[in-house]
Design a protein around this motif. Structure first.
Motif, short mmCIF file in Angstrom:
data_model
loop_
_atom_site.label_atom_id
_atom_site.label_comp_id
_atom_site.label_asym_id
_atom_site.label_seq_id
_atom_site.Cartn_x
_atom_site.Cartn_y
_atom_site.Cartn_z
N TYR A 171 64.59 -25.56 26.15
CA TYR A 171 64.93 -24.09 26.29
C TYR A 171 66.03 -24.19 25.66
N ARG A 172 66.99 -24.99 25.85
CA ARG A 172 68.38 -25.00 25.68
C ARG A 172 68.24 -25.16 24.11
N GLN A 173 67.44 -26.18 23.38
CA GLN A 173 67.62 -25.95 21.80
C GLN A 173 67.23 -24.27 21.66
N PHE A 174 66.63 -23.77 22.42
CA PHE A 174 65.76 -22.50 21.54
C PHE A 174 67.23 -21.48 21.34
N TYR A 175 67.59 -20.93 22.32
CA TYR A 175 69.11 -20.85 21.63
C TYR A 175 70.36 -21.14 20.97
N VAL A 176 70.11 -22.48 21.17
CA VAL A 176 71.26 -23.31 20.07
C VAL A 176 70.61 -22.85 18.63
N GLU A 177 69.33 -23.00 18.20
CA GLU A 177 69.35 -23.31 16.53
C GLU A 177 68.98 -21.39 16.27
N HIS A 178 69.24 -20.58 17.41
CA HIS A 178 69.31 -19.47 17.12
C HIS A 178 70.42 -18.72 17.04
N GLY A 179 71.54 -19.51 16.85
CA GLY A 179 73.01 -19.00 16.62
C GLY A 179 74.04 -18.84 17.93
N CYS A 195 64.63 -2.02 14.82
CA CYS A 195 64.24 -2.57 13.36
C CYS A 195 64.99 -2.48 12.35
N ASP A 196 65.16 -1.22 11.73
CA ASP A 196 65.76 -1.28 10.74
C ASP A 196 67.84 -1.41 11.06
N LEU A 197 68.00 -0.98 11.90
CA LEU A 197 69.30 -1.78 12.23
C LEU A 197 69.18 -3.07 12.17
N ILE A 198 68.14 -3.88 12.78
CA ILE A 198 68.53 -5.72 11.89
C ILE A 198 68.17 -5.53 10.02
N LEU A 199 66.92 -4.57 9.82
CA LEU A 199 66.72 -4.95 8.30
C LEU A 199 67.67 -4.89 7.09
N SER A 200 68.92 -3.85 7.94
CA SER A 200 69.66 -3.44 7.34
C SER A 200 70.81 -4.70 6.71
N ALA A 201 70.97 -5.02 8.33
CA ALA A 201 72.22 -5.78 8.29
C ALA A 201 71.75 -7.61 8.31
N CYS A 202 70.34 -7.40 8.00
CA CYS A 202 69.32 -9.09 7.15
C CYS A 202 69.69 -8.74 5.63
N GLY A 203 69.22 -7.12 5.46
CA GLY A 203 70.02 -7.24 3.85
C GLY A 203 71.19 -7.10 3.20
N ALA A 204 72.21 -6.71 4.29
CA ALA A 204 73.26 -7.14 3.54
C ALA A 204 73.78 -8.73 3.40
N LYS A 205 73.92 -9.46 4.63
CA LYS A 205 73.87 -11.05 4.64
C LYS A 205 72.66 -11.33 5.18
N PRO A 206 72.01 -12.97 5.11
CA PRO A 206 71.35 -13.26 6.55
C PRO A 206 71.82 -14.19 7.87
N HIS A 207 71.29 -13.25 8.61
CA HIS A 207 72.05 -13.52 10.36
C HIS A 207 70.78 -14.33 11.01
N SER A 208 71.50 -14.88 11.84
CA SER A 208 70.44 -14.84 13.04
C SER A 208 70.81 -14.41 14.06
N VAL A 209 69.49 -14.64 14.62
CA VAL A 209 69.44 -14.29 16.45
C VAL A 209 70.89 -13.60 16.90
N ALA A 210 71.66 -14.51 17.28
CA ALA A 210 73.05 -14.71 18.04
C ALA A 210 73.67 -13.02 17.31
N GLY A 247 72.64 -26.29 11.01
CA GLY A 247 71.64 -25.91 12.40
C GLY A 247 71.18 -25.09 12.75
N ILE A 248 71.62 -23.93 12.20
CA ILE A 248 71.48 -22.22 12.70
C ILE A 248 70.38 -22.22 11.75
N ARG A 249 69.25 -21.23 12.70
CA ARG A 249 68.34 -20.58 12.17
C ARG A 249 68.85 -19.10 11.19
N ARG A 250 68.48 -18.61 10.08
CA ARG A 250 68.77 -17.37 10.02
C ARG A 250 67.92 -16.72 9.50
#
Length: 349
Positions: free
Chosen positions: A136-144, A282-297, A342-345
């Motif tokens: 569960y700790r890794q769950f947070y870390v790998e998402h930034g 959802c549109d906010l997330i799509l807009s941000a990820c359209g500008a550059k890759p983002h992690s969940v954090a 090691g961070i997923r984006r």
């Protein structure tokens, strides 16, 4: 839960909530009692339903001394002479199930709830420290989420999970589609996912009211989150499905008695507003990820620009991931190639 207002579309038959611990008749044979919570969301609504010789209880409140004192005062005061008869718990979140075990033992009540919610509640009560273990700790870390914030979230953000008393070893299972009688009144049992896996709601078609728990509330959106135990789950998809089912099943003129905030009329308008809210997120997330890759954090401040305490951060992080997983399932997002840290984006599909 985030604030979302569309009050002009809703009608509130009671303009001001009762004082904490003071019962108020909100529908014929239904008492509304507010219990205080030690969080930003500072209250939970509990309902007492006329059950012939006593009162059936819907939800228990959180497990702390203040809530116990309110229950003792209710039973010895306003409810004196009419005992509590049974306890229905809508879902396993501590503000709703927290004192269910204590109430069941203290007043000899049978517990009724869905099987999934009962098992989730047992898991929390038996092992509240599970969220601090490696996977569960890794769950947070790998998402930034950085290590320092992760530690704080794991230690403090899940502290409320400990505000639960052990559940009784047996219960009566409720399933969506069931019908039950409380007193002389017929209730249809509904269930819905998203906020919680199998949340129970009660609809009284002959009396035109709906005990909606946390699925549809007037001023706030229910938290819809992905947790580490089911990291690829799609609770937002389940929640949107539930909103459509409620609109199809319950007439718009029905009085909604929610788990938080004021009772209201306008179920369909509120469900539409909640749908639109999640589309905008959802549109906010799509807009941000359209500008550059983002992690969940990195997407947390996109959806929640205010400063968050650890309790709020744990929910915000998990709610962002719910929107991410929904968009992944819709094939509107995809995982970007790893950057070497090691961070997923995420990027647009």
């Amino acid at each position: 839960m985030s604030i979302l207002l569309n009050e002009p579309l809703l009608k509130f038959p009671i303009a001001v909530a009762p004082e904490p611990g003071v019962p108020l008749e909100v529908a014929p044979g239904v008492l509304w009692v507010r219990f205080q919570l030690p969080f930003r969301l500072n209250h939970v609504n509990v309902y007492l339903i006329d059950d012939g010789n006593g009162w059936a209880v819907l939800d228990a409140g959180i497990a702390n001394d203040a809530t116990r004192q309110v229950w003792e005062a209710l039973v010895s005061g306003p409810l004196a002479g009419r005992p509590l008869t049974r306890l229905i718990v809508t879902h396993h979140h501590p503000d709703h199930i927290g004192l269910a075990g204590w109430l069941s033992e203290r007043f000899g009540l049978k517990l009724l709830m869905s099987q999934t919610e009962y098992l989730e509640g047992q898991n929390i009560a038996l092992n509240p420290g599970a969220m601090e273990t490696g996977p569960y700790r890794q769950f947070y870390v790998e998402h930034g989420l950085d290590e320092t914030t992760t530690k704080v979230v794991l230690k403090q953000g899940h502290g409320y999970l400990r505000m639960v008393t052990p559940l009784p070893p047996t219960f009566r299972r409720l399933v969506g589609g069931d019908r039950i009688k409380i007193g002389g009144r017929r209730f249809e049992v509904l269930s819905g996912g998203g906020h919680s896996p199998e949340q129970i709601m009660l609809y009284a078609p002959d009396d035109n009211f709906f005990l909606g728990a946390d699925q549809v509330m007037a001023k706030i959106t229910p938290n819809v989150s992905v947790w580490a135990v089911d990291p690829e789950g799609d609770p937002l998809g389940l929640y949107r499905r539930s909103l459509k089912e409620l609109k199809a099943h319950i007439p718009n003129g029905t009085l909604v008695l929610p788990g938080h905030n004021l009772p209201f009329y306008g179920l369909h308008e509120r469900a539409d507003a909640l749908e639109e809210h999640h589309v905008q997120r959802c549109d906010l997330i799509l807009s941000a990820c359209g500008a550059k890759p983002h992690s969940v954090a990195e997407l947390v401040p996109v959806m929640f620009p205010r400063v968050l305490d650890p309790h709020q951060m744990s929910f915000a992080f998990s709610e962002v991931l719910a929107h991410v997983n929904y968009l992944l399932n819709e094939e509107r997002l995809e995982w970007n190639e790893a950057d070497g840290d090691g961070i997923r984006r995420l990027k647009l599909a």
